[in-house]
Motif scaffolding. Structure first.
Motif, PDB file in Angstrom:
ATOM      1  N   ASN A 179       0.791  -1.229   0.000  1.00 37.64           N
ATOM      2  CA  ASN A 179       0.000   0.000   0.000  1.00 37.64           C
ATOM      3  C   ASN A 179       0.824   1.280   0.000  1.00 37.64           C
ATOM      4  OD1 ASN A 179      -2.483  -1.529   0.364  1.00 37.64           O
ATOM      5  ND2 ASN A 179      -1.770  -1.872   2.439  1.00 37.64           N
ATOM      6  N   GLN A 180       2.051   1.216   0.424  1.00 36.95           N
ATOM      7  CA  GLN A 180       2.853   2.425   0.612  1.00 36.95           C
ATOM      8  C   GLN A 180       3.764   2.727  -0.562  1.00 36.95           C
ATOM      9  OE1 GLN A 180       4.703   3.719   4.262  1.00 36.95           O
ATOM     10  NE2 GLN A 180       4.007   1.840   5.233  1.00 36.95           N
ATOM     11  N   ALA A 213       1.603  -9.457  10.150  1.00 34.65           N
ATOM     12  CA  ALA A 213       0.780  -8.252  10.265  1.00 34.65           C
ATOM     13  C   ALA A 213       0.935  -7.570  11.616  1.00 34.65           C
ATOM     14  CB  ALA A 213      -0.685  -8.596  10.020  1.00 34.65           C
ATOM     15  N   ARG A 226       3.762  -2.708  11.543  1.00 39.27           N
ATOM     16  CA  ARG A 226       3.001  -1.762  12.369  1.00 39.27           C
ATOM     17  C   ARG A 226       3.622  -0.363  12.415  1.00 39.27           C
ATOM     18  NH1 ARG A 226       3.349  -2.132  17.145  1.00 39.27           N
ATOM     19  NH2 ARG A 226       4.887  -3.757  17.445  1.00 39.27           N
ATOM     20  N   GLY A 267       3.781  -0.946   6.736  1.00 43.33           N
ATOM     21  CA  GLY A 267       2.458  -1.458   6.442  1.00 43.33           C
ATOM     22  C   GLY A 267       2.593  -2.844   5.822  1.00 43.33           C
ATOM     23  N   ASP A 283       1.379   6.630   3.290  1.00 47.35           N
ATOM     24  CA  ASP A 283       0.523   5.558   3.781  1.00 47.35           C
ATOM     25  C   ASP A 283      -0.944   5.939   3.532  1.00 47.35           C
ATOM     26  OD1 ASP A 283      -0.621   3.495   5.288  1.00 47.35           O
ATOM     27  OD2 ASP A 283      -0.002   4.328   7.222  1.00 47.35           O
ATOM     28  N   GLU A 319      -3.699   4.313   3.284  1.00 39.78           N
ATOM     29  CA  GLU A 319      -4.743   3.617   4.046  1.00 39.78           C
ATOM     30  C   GLU A 319      -4.583   3.825   5.549  1.00 39.78           C
ATOM     31  OE1 GLU A 319      -5.335  -0.382   2.653  1.00 39.78           O
ATOM     32  OE2 GLU A 319      -5.128   0.251   0.590  1.00 39.78           O
ATOM     33  N   GLN A 320      -3.626   4.636   5.950  1.00 41.00           N
ATOM     34  CA  GLN A 320      -3.378   4.989   7.352  1.00 41.00           C
ATOM     35  C   GLN A 320      -3.267   3.745   8.235  1.00 41.00           C
ATOM     36  OE1 GLN A 320      -6.683   7.899   7.548  1.00 41.00           O
ATOM     37  NE2 GLN A 320      -5.067   9.421   7.901  1.00 41.00           N
ATOM     38  N   LEU A 321      -2.411   2.821   7.809  1.00 39.83           N
ATOM     39  CA  LEU A 321      -2.253   1.555   8.517  1.00 39.83           C
ATOM     40  C   LEU A 321      -1.107   1.563   9.523  1.00 39.83           C
ATOM     41  CD1 LEU A 321      -2.783  -0.784   5.430  1.00 39.83           C
ATOM     42  CD2 LEU A 321      -4.444  -0.175   7.208  1.00 39.83           C
ATOM     43  N   GLU A 363       1.302   2.953  12.561  1.00 42.12           N
ATOM     44  CA  GLU A 363       1.110   3.717  13.788  1.00 42.12           C
ATOM     45  C   GLU A 363       1.722   5.107  13.661  1.00 42.12           C
ATOM     46  OE1 GLU A 363       2.921   1.358  16.873  1.00 42.12           O
ATOM     47  OE2 GLU A 363       1.506  -0.286  16.581  1.00 42.12           O
TER      48      GLU A 363
END
Length: 177
Positions: free
Chosen positions: A85-86, A113, A119, A123, A169, A171-173, A175
Motif C-alpha cells: 500500500n505504501q 501483520a 506496524r 504497512g 501511507d 490507508e493509514q495503517l 502507527e
C-alpha cells in the motif's frame, strides 16, 4: 553534510506533495524535523547492520506520511521487499549502492501483520527476491520514488549507504509517531 541533508530533505518533502496531492487543513499546519534531529537519528544507527528508524509518522489529512532514515552496510546479497500500500521516496545522503526496482517478487512471504516492521514502518509487505527489474547505481543526492507494489532491494552496497525515506501511507495503517 548538513547542506546536502537540508537540500535532500527539502526535495523529499516537496516530492510528497507531488506523490499524494493536496492535503486537508490540520492542526498543527506542519511537522518540523530539524537537521540536528535527522543527523542524531543517523548517528544512532548501529554499525554493521541494516537500520530503519522512523523519525515521525503523521496524519496528513486523509493519508499518513512518515519520514525516517535507513542505513545499510556493504553487502552483495539481493533481498527484496514489496509494500502493498505504501509509496516510498528515497533521498540518498551518503554512500553508494545498486538498487533493483520493479520486476517480480519471487519466493515472497508476507511479513507478520502484527510485527514491528509492518506496524511502525512499512504497512503490509512481503519479502523475497526479484526476478527481472531495473538495476541503478545510486549515491549522494540521488532521489527515487518507489510506487506501492514495486519490488525493490539492493543487489550491492559498496559503501555504507544512508538515505532519508518518506513513506506515504494512503490507508493509514502504520502507527503514528
Amino acid at each position: 553534510m548538513r547542506r546536502l541533508l537540508a537540500i535532500g530533505l527539502a526535495a523529499a518533502l516537496f516530492s510528497i506533495g507531488w506523490v499524494v496531492g493536496a492535503t486537508t487543513s490540520q492542526d498543527p499546519p506542519a511537522t518540523y524535523m530539524s537537521a540536528a534531529d535527522i543527523l542524531a537519528t543517523i548517528e544512532r544507527a548501529p554499525a554493521g547492520r541494516v537500520s530503519d528508524q522512523q523519525i515521525r509518522h503523521i496524519d496528513a489529512g486523509g493519508h499518513n506520511v512518515g519520514v525516517g532514515v535507513v542505513q545499510r552496510p556493504p553487502s552483495t546479497t539481493l533481498g527484496a521487499i514489496q509494500h502493498h500500500n505504501q509509496t516510498e521516496v528515497y533521498y540518498v545522503v551518503s554512500g553508494q549502492g545498486t538498487l533493483v526496482t520493479g520486476g517480480e517478487l519471487v519466493n515472497g512471504r508476507a511479513l507478520p501483520a502484527d510485527g514491528a516492521t509492518v506496524r511502525t514502518l512499512t504497512g503490509p509487505s512481503s519479502v523475497g527476491g526479484i526476478e527481472g527489474g531495473e538495476s541503478r547505481d545510486i549515491g549522494p543526492g540521488d532521489m527515487l520514488i518507489i510506487p506501492a507494489g514495486s519490488p525493490h532491494g539492493f543487489s550491492e552496497v559498496t559503501e555504507t549507504i544512508t538515505y532519508i525515506v518518506v513513506r506515504v501511507d494512503p490507508e493509514q495503517l502504520v502507527e503514528l509517531k
